[in-house]
Each structure stands twice: as C-alpha cells, then as structure tokens.
Design an enzyme around this catalytic site. Structure first.
Site, PDB file in Angstrom:
ATOM      1  CE  LYS A 153      -4.388  -0.901   0.116  1.00  0.00           C
ATOM      2  NZ  LYS A 153      -4.041  -2.350   1.337  1.00  0.00           N
ATOM      3  CE  LYS A 158      -9.507 -14.657  -7.027  1.00  0.00           C
ATOM      4  NZ  LYS A 158      -8.540 -14.492  -6.237  1.00  0.00           N
ATOM      5  CE  LYS A 177     -15.927  -7.092  -5.691  1.00  0.00           C
ATOM      6  NZ  LYS A 177     -16.165  -6.485  -4.810  1.00  0.00           N
TER       7      LYS A 177
END
Ligand code: AMP
Length: 328
Positions: A111, A194, A197
């Site tokens: 992150k 896969k 989203k």
C-alpha cells in the site's frame, strides 16, 4: 463449538467469484460453527470513503449476505463500528505492537508503494485492528485467503505477547481457516484466470438477466477445436468451469461431448450458460432487492448483531482491563 469470525471488506457488490469462493462456504459454516460475520467499515477508512459510500456499502453487504443465506439467528452479522469495545482492545494492542514489525508487513509495504500520498497510521496498524476484531471474541478460527496469512501471524504474535507481558494464559491463538478444498477458483469471462472486481470481468449476483446475457455473449472464445478430444485452452475451459458451477451435469456433458466431437457452437454454449447463470442468480437477486427495500429489517439485523457482538467483546474487555490494571 468452535468460534469462527470473519470480516467482510465493503468493496462493492458480490460477484460469482465471491459467492463460490467464499460466501457459499460461510453459509455452510454457520451450521457447523459458532460464527459471526462483521462488515469492516473501520478498516475501509484507510482509503477515505465518503459518508454516502460507507452507508451504501454497509446496506449492500447486509442485503447481499442475507440474500445468499446467512441466517442472522445462527450467525450474527454486525457492523464493525457498532462494537466499541474492539476499539479499546485496538488501543491496548497498539501499545505492544512495534513500528518495525508493522512496517515489515507485506500488505503495508504494498500500500505504501501504490498509494504514497496516503500512508496513514490506520494502514500501519491494520494488523492490530484485525487482531482486536478477532481477539475481542476469543475466536478460534478465521476464514482467510492467502493474502491475510501474515496478518494472522501478527494476530498470534500479539496474543502471545499479551499473555507473556501480563503472565496470563488469556488469549488463545486464532488459526487460519482454509476452506479452499471446497472453494473453487471462478474464472473471468475475458479469458483471464480469475473473476475479480479489479479485472472488470465479473458477473454480479445482482445483475439482471439482460446484463448477464450481454456479459456472457461477449465472453472471449477461440476459433474452435482443431482435434477431437483435445485439451481445452484456458478461454474455453473457463466457460466449462462456469457451466460446472451453474448448470446440470447433463448440460455440461452435452457441450463437453460436442466439444470433443468438434461440433460445438460457442454461441449455443453461451446462450445456455447465460440462461443457467440467470436461473442461479434470479432467486438471490430477488432476495437482494427485497432486503434492500426493507431498511427497517436491515437496521434491526445490524442492531441485533451489534448487541450480541458487543456483549461478547465487552466480556473479554472486562477481563483485559483487569489484567492490565484498570478498573474493569
Ligand atoms: P474480494 O472481494 O476480491 O476481496 O474477494 C473476497 C473473497 O472472495 C476472497 O477472499 C475469495 O475467498 C473470494 N473470491 C474472490 N474472487 C474469487 C474468484 N474469482 N474465485 C474464487 N473465489 C474468489
């Protein structure tokens, strides 16, 4: 009965990958374990969602999980921010969590790399909040994917450290619960491995019939088999994997034979797949709409969940305060 707790990230609508990869297992688990599910809205603050975003996603998750078959009588479902004793445990755990070890957590480093303008303290202490969520209920098991394994290690470390510092045998070490043996990897419709989203290749449980048909008809295929009984390339195997999930064995066998005989017409396969996905989603979709139109019911479920979770966390915190030396 063993206690299982699972946090749900409020990241939007549930898709078929979420359903077959996780939610279906939750629905089974609620019959075998003492389960609690919570919507991790505090955790979501690390990315600074708007108030409207938060309100909407909490409602959506509640409606979709209930529609999938989570029974709040068996498994309370609550909103993380409704259970305040967890915050107190978060504070206590933060006092014994060290900067160096928090900075070494892979998801934090990731992150920090991808959002360098927003490396906030909440991101850094994500593992202590996650530990507080679970330890507050003295849960035995936490269903997690591979990406959460390091956070689980941290959780066990914090539990052990607390016991050591205060010379108690209070927290047990929660174990990761892998249901991957039953869960399948649901492929995307774009030929990618896969459904997800961020890949933009999802069929959502709330998609209407026309949307499902449009998405399935656009699925990537190839120019057809070139030999009898050949191994299917990934783009085609993906469609068959979806058939396996939502269609009958007869339907699967029919198209599989056609593929093996080289007589398959992908258009027919897609039409059937779209119809079967729709037949699978339709009852769930109807329930989602019903729940979403019944805000009072959703509120009641969240309140009941919050009461049960607060009672359980408060019991733990009373003991924790006393162990630390505060009035309990
Ligand atoms: P996400 O919304 O991507 O954070 O996914 C939440 C959970 O749903 C994951 O931890 C997986 O267990 C499951 N999941 C998501 N996508 C898939 C997929 N394509 N196949 C199987 N499981 C999935």
């Amino acid at each position: 009965m063993e206690k299982v707790i699972s946090g749900i990230r409020p990241t939007g609508n549930l898709h078929l990958g979420n359903y077959f990869g996780a939610v279906k297992s939750f629905v089974q688990m609620q019959n075998e374990y003492d389960c609690m599910f919570f919507i991790a809205d505090w955790h979501s603050l690390t990315t600074h969602p708007t108030p409207e975003n938060i309100r909407r996603s909490v409602r959506t998750i509640l409606a979709e999980y209930l529609a999938c078959g989570i029974d709040p009588e068996k498994a309370p479902i609550y909103v993380q921010s409704d259970v305040k004793p967890v915050l107190e445990l978060y504070l206590f755990l933060n006092m014994n969590a060290y900067l160096g070890e928090l900075e070494r957590v892979t998801s934090f480093k990731e992150k920090a790399r991808t959002q360098p303008d927003n490396v906030n303290a909440g991101l850094l202490t994500y593992p202590t909040l996650m530990a507080a969520d679970v330890l507050a209920h003295k849960a035995d098991k936490v269903p997690v994917g591979k990406d959460q394994e390091q956070n689980m290690e941290m959780m066990r470390l914090f539990a052990r450290r607390f016991n050591r510092i205060y010379q108690v045998d209070f927290f047990r070490e929660p174990q990761s619960f892998h249901f991957t043996k039953d869960a399948v990897k649901v492929p995307g419709l774009d030929g990618s491995g896969k459904m997800g989203k961020s890949n933009g290749n999802c069929i959502y449980l709330c998609d209407d019939e026309a949307t499902i048909r449009k998405k399935v008809m656009k699925a990537v295929t190839d120019s057809g088999p070139t030999e009898r009984n050949q191994t299917k390339p990934e783009v085609i195997q993906n469609l068959f994997t979806l058939l396996e999930l939502v269609s009958t064995q007869d339907t699967y066998d029919y198209f599989n034979d056609q593929y093996n005989q080289m007589t398959i017409r992908y258009g027919d396969l897609k039409k059937q797949l779209a119809a079967d996905i729709n037949a699978f989603c339709a009852p769930i979709r109807e329930r989602i709409l019903d729940f979403q139109n019944n805000e009072d019911y959703l509120l009641r479920i969240a309140q009941q969940g919050a009461e049960r979770a607060t009672e359980s966390a408060e019991k733990t915190l009373r003991e924790v305060r006393s162990i630390i030396g505060f009035r309990s």
